[in-house]
Design a protein around this motif. Sequence first.
Motif, PDB file in Angstrom:
ATOM      1  N   ALA A   1     -37.176 -61.280 -13.794  1.00 23.80           N
ATOM      2  CA  ALA A   1     -37.566 -62.362 -12.897  1.00 23.80           C
ATOM      3  C   ALA A   1     -37.346 -63.711 -13.570  1.00 23.80           C
ATOM      4  O   ALA A   1     -37.039 -63.796 -14.768  1.00 23.80           O
ATOM      5  CB  ALA A   1     -39.029 -62.200 -12.493  1.00 23.80           C
ATOM      6  N   ASP A   2     -37.514 -64.761 -12.798  1.00 27.39           N
ATOM      7  CA  ASP A   2     -37.366 -66.112 -13.298  1.00 27.39           C
ATOM      8  C   ASP A   2     -38.336 -66.360 -14.458  1.00 27.39           C
ATOM      9  O   ASP A   2     -39.483 -65.912 -14.420  1.00 27.39           O
ATOM     10  CB  ASP A   2     -37.643 -67.100 -12.158  1.00 27.39           C
ATOM     11  N   PRO A   3     -37.904 -67.076 -15.508  1.00 31.69           N
ATOM     12  CA  PRO A   3     -38.799 -67.356 -16.645  1.00 31.69           C
ATOM     13  C   PRO A   3     -40.104 -68.023 -16.237  1.00 31.69           C
ATOM     14  O   PRO A   3     -41.138 -67.822 -16.881  1.00 31.69           O
ATOM     15  CB  PRO A   3     -37.951 -68.275 -17.533  1.00 31.69           C
ATOM     16  N   ALA A   4     -40.087 -68.819 -15.156  1.00 29.89           N
ATOM     17  CA  ALA A   4     -41.313 -69.473 -14.697  1.00 29.89           C
ATOM     18  C   ALA A   4     -42.336 -68.440 -14.235  1.00 29.89           C
ATOM     19  O   ALA A   4     -43.546 -68.596 -14.450  1.00 29.89           O
ATOM     20  CB  ALA A   4     -40.998 -70.445 -13.566  1.00 29.89           C
ATOM     21  N   LEU A   5     -41.858 -67.368 -13.601  1.00 26.26           N
ATOM     22  CA  LEU A   5     -42.766 -66.319 -13.165  1.00 26.26           C
ATOM     23  C   LEU A   5     -43.328 -65.565 -14.369  1.00 26.26           C
ATOM     24  O   LEU A   5     -44.523 -65.243 -14.418  1.00 26.26           O
ATOM     25  CB  LEU A   5     -42.057 -65.356 -12.210  1.00 26.26           C
ATOM     26  N   VAL A   6     -42.478 -65.281 -15.349  1.00 26.32           N
ATOM     27  CA  VAL A   6     -42.945 -64.596 -16.565  1.00 26.32           C
ATOM     28  C   VAL A   6     -43.990 -65.452 -17.273  1.00 26.32           C
ATOM     29  O   VAL A   6     -45.027 -64.945 -17.726  1.00 26.32           O
ATOM     30  CB  VAL A   6     -41.763 -64.299 -17.509  1.00 26.32           C
ATOM     31  N   ALA A   7     -43.749 -66.758 -17.358  1.00 28.36           N
ATOM     32  CA  ALA A   7     -44.725 -67.657 -17.981  1.00 28.36           C
ATOM     33  C   ALA A   7     -46.019 -67.681 -17.178  1.00 28.36           C
ATOM     34  O   ALA A   7     -47.120 -67.747 -17.752  1.00 28.36           O
ATOM     35  CB  ALA A   7     -44.144 -69.070 -18.086  1.00 28.36           C
ATOM     36  N   GLY A   8     -45.902 -67.612 -15.837  1.00 24.38           N
ATOM     37  CA  GLY A   8     -47.087 -67.577 -14.988  1.00 24.38           C
ATOM     38  C   GLY A   8     -47.902 -66.318 -15.204  1.00 24.38           C
ATOM     39  O   GLY A   8     -49.142 -66.347 -15.190  1.00 24.38           O
ATOM     40  N   ILE A   9     -47.226 -65.191 -15.397  1.00 27.87           N
ATOM     41  CA  ILE A   9     -47.927 -63.939 -15.682  1.00 27.87           C
ATOM     42  C   ILE A   9     -48.685 -64.047 -17.003  1.00 27.87           C
ATOM     43  O   ILE A   9     -49.855 -63.674 -17.106  1.00 27.87           O
ATOM     44  CB  ILE A   9     -46.933 -62.764 -15.722  1.00 27.87           C
ATOM     45  N   ARG A  10     -48.018 -64.581 -18.016  1.00 27.51           N
ATOM     46  CA  ARG A  10     -48.665 -64.731 -19.327  1.00 27.51           C
ATOM     47  C   ARG A  10     -49.886 -65.651 -19.219  1.00 27.51           C
ATOM     48  O   ARG A  10     -50.932 -65.398 -19.823  1.00 27.51           O
ATOM     49  CB  ARG A  10     -47.666 -65.279 -20.336  1.00 27.51           C
ATOM     50  N   ARG A  11     -49.748 -66.715 -18.444  1.00 25.66           N
ATOM     51  CA  ARG A  11     -50.866 -67.655 -18.280  1.00 25.66           C
ATOM     52  C   ARG A  11     -52.033 -66.995 -17.552  1.00 25.66           C
ATOM     53  O   ARG A  11     -53.199 -67.168 -17.929  1.00 25.66           O
ATOM     54  CB  ARG A  11     -50.380 -68.875 -17.496  1.00 25.66           C
ATOM     55  N   ALA A  12     -51.735 -66.218 -16.511  1.00 25.56           N
ATOM     56  CA  ALA A  12     -52.796 -65.584 -15.725  1.00 25.56           C
ATOM     57  C   ALA A  12     -53.494 -64.471 -16.497  1.00 25.56           C
ATOM     58  O   ALA A  12     -54.690 -64.236 -16.323  1.00 25.56           O
ATOM     59  CB  ALA A  12     -52.207 -65.030 -14.422  1.00 25.56           C
ATOM     60  N   VAL A  13     -52.744 -63.784 -17.345  1.00 27.95           N
ATOM     61  CA  VAL A  13     -53.321 -62.669 -18.107  1.00 27.95           C
ATOM     62  C   VAL A  13     -54.256 -63.172 -19.199  1.00 27.95           C
ATOM     63  O   VAL A  13     -55.280 -62.540 -19.507  1.00 27.95           O
ATOM     64  CB  VAL A  13     -52.202 -61.790 -18.709  1.00 27.95           C
ATOM     65  N   GLY A  14     -53.931 -64.306 -19.796  1.00 25.96           N
ATOM     66  CA  GLY A  14     -54.747 -64.831 -20.881  1.00 25.96           C
ATOM     67  C   GLY A  14     -56.118 -65.257 -20.399  1.00 25.96           C
ATOM     68  O   GLY A  14     -56.246 -66.140 -19.550  1.00 25.96           O
ATOM     69  N   ARG A  15     -57.175 -64.640 -20.931  1.00 26.04           N
ATOM     70  CA  ARG A  15     -58.542 -64.930 -20.521  1.00 26.04           C
ATOM     71  C   ARG A  15     -59.508 -64.303 -21.516  1.00 26.04           C
ATOM     72  O   ARG A  15     -59.122 -63.559 -22.428  1.00 26.04           O
ATOM     73  CB  ARG A  15     -58.806 -64.387 -19.116  1.00 26.04           C
ATOM     74  N   GLU A  16     -60.793 -64.566 -21.325  1.00 26.07           N
ATOM     75  CA  GLU A  16     -61.814 -63.981 -22.181  1.00 26.07           C
ATOM     76  C   GLU A  16     -61.790 -62.459 -22.048  1.00 26.07           C
ATOM     77  O   GLU A  16     -61.700 -61.923 -20.938  1.00 26.07           O
ATOM     78  CB  GLU A  16     -63.200 -64.506 -21.784  1.00 26.07           C
ATOM     79  N   GLY A  17     -61.826 -61.785 -23.163  1.00 18.57           N
ATOM     80  CA  GLY A  17     -61.794 -60.330 -23.163  1.00 18.57           C
ATOM     81  C   GLY A  17     -60.443 -59.774 -23.555  1.00 18.57           C
ATOM     82  O   GLY A  17     -60.321 -58.587 -23.854  1.00 18.57           O
TER      83      GLY A  17
ATOM     84  N   GLY B   1     -65.605 -50.513 -17.317  1.00 20.31           N
ATOM     85  CA  GLY B   1     -65.833 -51.324 -16.118  1.00 20.31           C
ATOM     86  C   GLY B   1     -65.339 -52.740 -16.294  1.00 20.31           C
ATOM     87  O   GLY B   1     -64.790 -53.341 -15.365  1.00 20.31           O
ATOM     88  N   ASP B   2     -65.556 -53.291 -17.505  1.00 18.39           N
ATOM     89  CA  ASP B   2     -65.066 -54.647 -17.775  1.00 18.39           C
ATOM     90  C   ASP B   2     -63.540 -54.705 -17.697  1.00 18.39           C
ATOM     91  O   ASP B   2     -62.967 -55.669 -17.168  1.00 18.39           O
ATOM     92  CB  ASP B   2     -65.519 -55.097 -19.173  1.00 18.39           C
ATOM     93  N   VAL B   3     -62.871 -53.680 -18.241  1.00 18.97           N
ATOM     94  CA  VAL B   3     -61.413 -53.635 -18.207  1.00 18.97           C
ATOM     95  C   VAL B   3     -60.914 -53.587 -16.768  1.00 18.97           C
ATOM     96  O   VAL B   3     -59.979 -54.303 -16.381  1.00 18.97           O
ATOM     97  CB  VAL B   3     -60.885 -52.424 -19.002  1.00 18.97           C
ATOM     98  N   GLU B   4     -61.563 -52.759 -15.941  1.00 17.09           N
ATOM     99  CA  GLU B   4     -61.169 -52.659 -14.531  1.00 17.09           C
ATOM    100  C   GLU B   4     -61.360 -53.989 -13.820  1.00 17.09           C
ATOM    101  O   GLU B   4     -60.529 -54.406 -13.006  1.00 17.09           O
ATOM    102  CB  GLU B   4     -61.982 -51.569 -13.852  1.00 17.09           C
ATOM    103  N   ARG B   5     -62.472 -54.676 -14.117  1.00 14.67           N
ATOM    104  CA  ARG B   5     -62.736 -55.968 -13.487  1.00 14.67           C
ATOM    105  C   ARG B   5     -61.676 -56.997 -13.879  1.00 14.67           C
ATOM    106  O   ARG B   5     -61.168 -57.731 -13.019  1.00 14.67           O
ATOM    107  CB  ARG B   5     -64.121 -56.460 -13.896  1.00 14.67           C
ATOM    108  N   ILE B   6     -61.322 -57.036 -15.159  1.00 14.71           N
ATOM    109  CA  ILE B   6     -60.335 -58.010 -15.638  1.00 14.71           C
ATOM    110  C   ILE B   6     -58.973 -57.737 -15.001  1.00 14.71           C
ATOM    111  O   ILE B   6     -58.277 -58.659 -14.573  1.00 14.71           O
ATOM    112  CB  ILE B   6     -60.242 -57.969 -17.176  1.00 14.71           C
ATOM    113  N   ILE B   7     -58.607 -56.461 -14.930  1.00 18.26           N
ATOM    114  CA  ILE B   7     -57.319 -56.117 -14.313  1.00 18.26           C
ATOM    115  C   ILE B   7     -57.300 -56.540 -12.847  1.00 18.26           C
ATOM    116  O   ILE B   7     -56.299 -57.062 -12.346  1.00 18.26           O
ATOM    117  CB  ILE B   7     -57.038 -54.611 -14.453  1.00 18.26           C
ATOM    118  N   GLY B   8     -58.430 -56.338 -12.151  1.00 13.59           N
ATOM    119  CA  GLY B   8     -58.511 -56.763 -10.752  1.00 13.59           C
ATOM    120  C   GLY B   8     -58.349 -58.268 -10.602  1.00 13.59           C
ATOM    121  O   GLY B   8     -57.675 -58.745  -9.681  1.00 13.59           O
ATOM    122  N   GLU B   9     -58.965 -59.018 -11.506  1.00 15.35           N
ATOM    123  CA  GLU B   9     -58.843 -60.474 -11.473  1.00 15.35           C
ATOM    124  C   GLU B   9     -57.391 -60.900 -11.710  1.00 15.35           C
ATOM    125  O   GLU B   9     -56.867 -61.803 -11.035  1.00 15.35           O
ATOM    126  CB  GLU B   9     -59.750 -61.096 -12.537  1.00 15.35           C
ATOM    127  N   ILE B  10     -56.758 -60.261 -12.685  1.00 15.61           N
ATOM    128  CA  ILE B  10     -55.353 -60.572 -12.979  1.00 15.61           C
ATOM    129  C   ILE B  10     -54.485 -60.306 -11.757  1.00 15.61           C
ATOM    130  O   ILE B  10     -53.629 -61.115 -11.389  1.00 15.61           O
ATOM    131  CB  ILE B  10     -54.864 -59.740 -14.184  1.00 15.61           C
TER     132      ILE B  10
END
Length: 317
Positions: free
Chosen positions: A221-237, A269-278
Amino acid sequence: MNSESSKVLIIALAANVGIAAAKFVAAAVTGSSAMLTEGVHSLVDSANQLLLMYGQKRAAKPADAMHPGGYGRELYFWSFVVALLVFALGAGVSVYEGIMHLLEPEPAVSPLVAYAVLAIAFALEGGSTVAAFREFNAARRGASWWQALTGTKDATTVIVLLENGAAMIGIVFAAIGLGLSQLTGDPRFDGAASILIGLLLAAVAIFLAREAKGLLIGEAADPALVAGIRRAVGREGIMGIGEIITIHNSPNQIVAAVNVDFDNSLTAGDVERIIGEIERELQAEFPSLYRVYVRPHEDAGLKFGAGRGIAVSADAS
């Protein structure tokens, strides 16, 4: 599938059917070799647009047990078939007809009819090309023309744009060949124009086949989308983000896989919640994401397929 791409195809099909009929009538009246090859060119273009429309319909089918990844790449398959048809029928017939006209030249008659048809065809092809150009230019997003042509995942619009562009240049070649035949009295110029049209179509076909092959194999995919995925994945936990793999199944259907390192203190449960948020965030920002796979691993820097890990998927369809 993109409704604008479908609109571009319908416009191109309507134009090419009318143009092909007019060119064949003019070829019968004038005996022009270049006019005959232009008729074949327009007929091949019409068949190509029908194949692309069929490919769009097939690509929109939902995933099933036999094809869990969906049918998106059907569009790329039919795009490759179109490239082969342009080469075999469009270019092949044009070069063959031109060679035959060089070996057995026949003077054209009623050239005014040919000029009138070429002028009308040029105008109709121009309208169809403008529609494809607007669709292509809107998706270019500041990239150069060459970068946009080689990097786009919308094979449909590119095929229509290049086919119609080649058709307009071919019309100019046909008019020049006919004009030189009249001025010099040598009908072989008409045959030479036919060969030039064939070589032009061959070049376009080779380019389209190369691009369709890359999409069939699977392009990122476009590099902007890949960067967006990386940005969205990065979070507490999440302690680290490794390799991100994206593959286009169709212009608007992307599969993504992410290698991440979760905090070991998190519960299941925390892992499932984080994946859902992502998943929700990615789907909101990038509607073209079809599925997202998150692979937990202690060392997020590892590449996919290396070592062992638990694969957790979040379906963003």
